[in-house]
Design a protein around this motif. Structure first.
Motif, PDB file in Angstrom:
ATOM      1  N   SER A  28       0.830  -1.213   0.000  1.00 11.37           N
ATOM      2  CA  SER A  28       0.000   0.000   0.000  1.00 11.37           C
ATOM      3  C   SER A  28       0.866   1.264   0.000  1.00 11.37           C
ATOM      4  CB  SER A  28      -0.967   0.004   1.183  1.00 11.37           C
ATOM      5  OG  SER A  28      -0.274   0.139   2.393  1.00 11.37           O
ATOM      6  N   ILE A  29       2.080   1.175   0.519  1.00 10.30           N
ATOM      7  CA  ILE A  29       2.995   2.319   0.522  1.00 10.30           C
ATOM      8  C   ILE A  29       3.662   2.504  -0.831  1.00 10.30           C
ATOM      9  CG2 ILE A  29       5.174   3.194   1.472  1.00 10.30           C
ATOM     10  CD1 ILE A  29       4.400   1.827   4.127  1.00 10.30           C
ATOM     11  N   THR A  30       4.053   1.412  -1.463  1.00 11.93           N
ATOM     12  CA  THR A  30       4.859   1.502  -2.686  1.00 11.93           C
ATOM     13  C   THR A  30       4.041   1.533  -3.970  1.00 11.93           C
ATOM     14  OG1 THR A  30       5.143  -0.906  -2.726  1.00 11.93           O
ATOM     15  CG2 THR A  30       6.851   0.402  -1.622  1.00 11.93           C
ATOM     16  N   ARG A  31       2.767   1.219  -3.930  1.00 11.16           N
ATOM     17  CA  ARG A  31       1.966   1.193  -5.163  1.00 11.16           C
ATOM     18  C   ARG A  31       1.646   2.566  -5.747  1.00 11.16           C
ATOM     19  NH1 ARG A  31      -1.477  -3.824  -3.807  1.00 11.16           N
ATOM     20  NH2 ARG A  31      -0.195  -5.402  -4.779  1.00 11.16           N
ATOM     21  N   PRO A  32       1.340   3.561  -4.936  1.00  8.26           N
ATOM     22  CA  PRO A  32       0.985   4.849  -5.544  1.00  8.26           C
ATOM     23  C   PRO A  32       2.146   5.415  -6.372  1.00  8.26           C
ATOM     24  CG  PRO A  32       0.431   4.850  -3.211  1.00  8.26           C
ATOM     25  CD  PRO A  32       1.239   3.616  -3.483  1.00  8.26           C
ATOM     26  N   LEU A  33       1.865   5.739  -7.606  1.00  2.00           N
ATOM     27  CA  LEU A  33       2.876   6.336  -8.474  1.00  2.00           C
ATOM     28  C   LEU A  33       2.674   7.841  -8.461  1.00  2.00           C
ATOM     29  CD1 LEU A  33       2.771   3.800 -11.437  1.00  2.00           C
ATOM     30  CD2 LEU A  33       4.403   3.903  -9.544  1.00  2.00           C
ATOM     31  N   TYR A  41       4.928  11.846  -1.195  1.00  2.00           N
ATOM     32  CA  TYR A  41       5.949  10.871  -1.581  1.00  2.00           C
ATOM     33  C   TYR A  41       6.999  10.751  -0.470  1.00  2.00           C
ATOM     34  CZ  TYR A  41       9.602   8.508  -4.220  1.00  2.00           C
ATOM     35  OH  TYR A  41      10.567   7.613  -4.640  1.00  2.00           O
ATOM     36  N   ARG A  42       7.475  11.882   0.011  1.00  2.00           N
ATOM     37  CA  ARG A  42       8.501  11.869   1.059  1.00  2.00           C
ATOM     38  C   ARG A  42       7.964  11.240   2.347  1.00  2.00           C
ATOM     39  NH1 ARG A  42       9.737  16.471  -1.845  1.00  2.00           N
ATOM     40  NH2 ARG A  42       8.402  17.852  -0.627  1.00  2.00           N
ATOM     41  N   SER A  43       6.727  11.520   2.671  1.00  2.00           N
ATOM     42  CA  SER A  43       6.121  10.932   3.864  1.00  2.00           C
ATOM     43  C   SER A  43       5.994   9.413   3.721  1.00  2.00           C
ATOM     44  CB  SER A  43       4.742  11.530   4.117  1.00  2.00           C
ATOM     45  OG  SER A  43       4.862  12.895   4.428  1.00  2.00           O
ATOM     46  N   LEU A  44       5.601   8.964   2.539  1.00  2.00           N
ATOM     47  CA  LEU A  44       5.499   7.527   2.300  1.00  2.00           C
ATOM     48  C   LEU A  44       6.873   6.860   2.369  1.00  2.00           C
ATOM     49  CD1 LEU A  44       2.823   7.392  -0.545  1.00  2.00           C
ATOM     50  CD2 LEU A  44       2.570   6.615   1.817  1.00  2.00           C
ATOM     51  N   GLN A  45       7.900   7.534   1.885  1.00  2.00           N
ATOM     52  CA  GLN A  45       9.266   6.992   1.963  1.00  2.00           C
ATOM     53  C   GLN A  45       9.700   6.848   3.419  1.00  2.00           C
ATOM     54  OE1 GLN A  45       9.386   5.696  -1.149  1.00  2.00           O
ATOM     55  NE2 GLN A  45      11.571   5.990  -0.889  1.00  2.00           N
ATOM     56  N   ASP A  46       9.404   7.851   4.242  1.00  4.14           N
ATOM     57  CA  ASP A  46       9.741   7.783   5.665  1.00  4.14           C
ATOM     58  C   ASP A  46       9.018   6.617   6.345  1.00  4.14           C
ATOM     59  OD1 ASP A  46      11.352  10.019   5.366  1.00  4.14           O
ATOM     60  OD2 ASP A  46       9.850  11.413   6.196  1.00  4.14           O
ATOM     61  N   LEU A  47       7.743   6.462   6.005  1.00  2.00           N
ATOM     62  CA  LEU A  47       6.953   5.367   6.568  1.00  2.00           C
ATOM     63  C   LEU A  47       7.524   4.018   6.140  1.00  2.00           C
ATOM     64  CD1 LEU A  47       4.491   4.379   8.144  1.00  2.00           C
ATOM     65  CD2 LEU A  47       3.144   4.678   6.055  1.00  2.00           C
ATOM     66  N   HIS A  48       7.918   3.917   4.892  1.00  4.02           N
ATOM     67  CA  HIS A  48       8.468   2.665   4.366  1.00  4.02           C
ATOM     68  C   HIS A  48       9.780   2.312   5.073  1.00  4.02           C
ATOM     69  CE1 HIS A  48      10.026  -0.053   1.110  1.00  4.02           C
ATOM     70  NE2 HIS A  48       8.843  -0.549   1.389  1.00  4.02           N
ATOM     71  N   GLU A  49      10.630   3.291   5.293  1.00  5.83           N
ATOM     72  CA  GLU A  49      11.883   3.048   6.011  1.00  5.83           C
ATOM     73  C   GLU A  49      11.605   2.553   7.429  1.00  5.83           C
ATOM     74  OE1 GLU A  49      14.711   6.264   5.887  1.00  5.83           O
ATOM     75  OE2 GLU A  49      14.257   6.631   3.780  1.00  5.83           O
ATOM     76  N   ALA A  50      10.624   3.151   8.089  1.00  2.20           N
ATOM     77  CA  ALA A  50      10.265   2.729   9.448  1.00  2.20           C
ATOM     78  C   ALA A  50       9.725   1.294   9.444  1.00  2.20           C
ATOM     79  CB  ALA A  50       9.235   3.688  10.040  1.00  2.20           C
TER      80      ALA A  50
END
Length: 74
Positions: A28-33, A41-50
């Motif tokens: 769900s984090i990586t699918r949105p293009l 985008y930056r917020s999703l990247q931070d969430l993905h790293e966590a």
């Protein structure tokens, strides 16, 4: 009142459930293009790293659902 000792680790079944939920969150984090320049985008990247850090800390290994350069499992 009875005090019960709680386990210090997740059981194998609980670890399996955790990994399934982590994989679903990963997708769900990586699918949105969306544009890499936007705040979302930056917020999703931070969430993905966590998420990846939590998986590593809980399981002791990297997430198997991550594919680097086409390698890894689905």
């Amino acid at each position: 009142m009875v005090r019960r000792n709680k386990p210090k680790q997740l059981s194998n079944g609980e670890l399996e459930q955790f990994m399934k939920a982590a994989e679903a969150l990963h997708h769900s984090i990586t699918r949105p293009l969306i544009s890499p320049q936007c705040d979302h985008y930056r917020s999703l990247q931070d969430l993905h790293e966590a998420l990846l850090k939590a998986v590593r800390e809980v399981t002791g290994r990297d997430a198997a659902f991550i594919r680097w350069f086409g390698a890894g499992s689905k």
